[in-house]
Design an enzyme around this catalytic site. Structure first.
Site, mmCIF file in Angstrom:
data_model
loop_
_atom_site.group_PDB
_atom_site.id
_atom_site.type_symbol
_atom_site.label_atom_id
_atom_site.label_comp_id
_atom_site.label_asym_id
_atom_site.label_seq_id
_atom_site.Cartn_x
_atom_site.Cartn_y
_atom_site.Cartn_z
ATOM 1 C CD1 TRP A 16 -2.021 -1.964 -0.139
ATOM 2 C CD2 TRP A 16 -2.792 -1.668 2.224
ATOM 3 N NE1 TRP A 16 -2.818 -2.953 0.620
ATOM 4 C CE2 TRP A 16 -3.691 -2.213 2.086
ATOM 5 C CE3 TRP A 16 -2.783 -0.969 3.703
ATOM 6 C CZ2 TRP A 16 -4.584 -3.050 2.985
ATOM 7 C CZ3 TRP A 16 -4.413 -1.098 4.050
ATOM 8 C CH2 TRP A 16 -4.899 -2.939 4.058
ATOM 9 C CE LYS A 17 4.272 1.078 -4.018
ATOM 10 N NZ LYS A 17 5.157 1.682 -5.727
ATOM 11 C CG HIS A 37 9.915 -1.033 -2.880
ATOM 12 N ND1 HIS A 37 9.940 0.739 -3.660
ATOM 13 C CD2 HIS A 37 8.906 -0.954 -3.912
ATOM 14 C CE1 HIS A 37 8.939 0.567 -4.242
ATOM 15 N NE2 HIS A 37 7.938 -0.432 -4.488
ATOM 16 C CD GLU A 86 8.357 -3.446 -7.207
ATOM 17 O OE1 GLU A 86 7.293 -4.184 -7.386
ATOM 18 O OE2 GLU A 86 8.583 -3.137 -6.568
ATOM 19 N N GLY A 115 4.155 2.709 -11.236
ATOM 20 C CA GLY A 115 2.913 3.338 -10.874
ATOM 21 C C GLY A 115 3.183 4.272 -12.142
ATOM 22 C CB SER A 117 2.197 -1.139 -13.983
ATOM 23 O OG SER A 117 2.561 0.259 -13.864
ATOM 24 N N GLY A 129 1.195 -2.638 -6.482
ATOM 25 C CA GLY A 129 1.567 -1.628 -5.932
ATOM 26 C C GLY A 129 -0.215 -0.662 -5.975
ATOM 27 N N GLY A 130 -0.261 -0.186 -7.103
ATOM 28 C CA GLY A 130 -1.409 1.104 -6.402
ATOM 29 C C GLY A 130 -2.936 0.102 -6.624
HETATM 30 P P1 PGA Z 1 2.729 -0.279 -8.899
HETATM 31 O O1 PGA Z 1 3.551 0.081 -8.008
HETATM 32 O O2 PGA Z 1 1.653 -1.692 -8.662
HETATM 33 O O3 PGA Z 1 1.752 0.733 -8.406
HETATM 34 O O4 PGA Z 1 3.135 -0.181 -10.704
HETATM 35 C C1 PGA Z 1 4.611 -1.853 -8.023
HETATM 36 C C2 PGA Z 1 5.659 -1.685 -6.887
HETATM 37 O O5 PGA Z 1 5.813 -0.867 -6.470
HETATM 38 O O6 PGA Z 1 5.573 -2.424 -5.934
#
Ligand code: PGA
Length: 241
Positions: free
Chosen positions: A9-10, A92, A159, A165, A204, A225-226
């Site tokens: 979730w950052k 990360h 990644e 993102g 993404s 992430g998102g």
């Molecule tokens: P994202 O992030 O899916 O929003 O691109 C991936 C991540 O940072 O692990």
């Protein structure tokens, strides 16, 4: 090997939001894949309580390499474990960039996680410029060599920084090439144990592209992430086949 679908979730998630995301995951029946959510540290204990007894595990997004001490603002692996976490993401790219984390520090964090009984998820990945210059394998190879401790018992996440993102994903061919490379490096260093290390793809990942990415050889799951901020999207990714 069962694939792992991990969501980070950052720096998102106040109490109400955390509850709204975690509650629908509690009842989710996902066959054949493991699920993990990594909320911000302030929500780990609450999310772990919501998900207790469910099939979804809870993890941290970072830990310190020491177990305790005079490190204001930091959180140790035993603290994460005590709050209900079973996993922790280390290295990360946002930590490597925002906090100038080095491979040496990340290796220390991975060792601290293992010592505390957590499964570390060690992230690697090249920047857009490094890929344009044809240096992606060199960069990722160096990150693996420096960030993974001897006897590594954990998960690796590839990644590409330019895909995080941005809505841009690596092509399936690029993912296949990099995951085959990482697999080769893991087997070269860790022997048969390296064959069992899951290699997640992140950057993404969305419900619409998950099935194709998760079908690429040597892709052991996804780090999301998102799209993990909406339970319904996260579950759609976990169900993608
Ligand atoms: P994202 O992030 O899916 O929003 O691109 C991936 C991540 O940072 O692990």
């Amino acid at each position: 090997m069962r694939q792992l679908i991990a969501g980070t979730w950052k720096m998102h998630g106040l109490s109400r939001e955390a509850e709204a995301i975690a509650t629908p995951l509690r009842e989710a029946g996902i066959l054949g894949r493991d699920l993990l959510v990594c909320p911000p540290a302030t929500q780990i204990a609450a999310v772990a309580r919501i998900l207790a007894g469910s099939a979804v595990a809870v993890g941290g997004q970072d830990c310190h390499y020491a177990t305790h001490g005079a490190h204001t603002g930091d959180i140790s692996a035993p603290m994460l474990r005590d709050a209900g976490a079973t996993h922790v993401i280390v290295g990360h790219s946002e930590r490597r960039q925002d906090h100038h984390e080095t491979d040496d520090q990340i290796r220390g964090k991975a060792m601290a996680a293992i010592a505390a009984g957590l499964t570390p998820i060690v992230c690697v990945g090249e920047t857009g410029i490094e890929r344009e210059e044809g240096r992606e394998f060199g960069v990722v190879g160096r990150q693996l060599a420096g960030s993974l401790p001897d006897g590594f018992a954990g998960v690796v996440a590839y990644e590409p920084v330019w895909a995080i993102g941005t809505g841009r994903t690596a092509t399936e061919g690029d993912v296949a090439d990099m995951h085959a490379f990482i697999y080769g490096e893991l087997v070269r260093r860790f022997g048969a144990a390296g064959e069992g290390i899951l290699i997640l793809y992140g950057g993404s990942v969305r419900p619409a592209n998950a099935a194709a990415l998760l079908a690429v050889p040597h892709v052991g799951g996804a780090l999301v992430g998102g799209a993990s901020l909406k339970a319904e999207d996260f579950l759609a990714i976990a169900r993608a086949a």
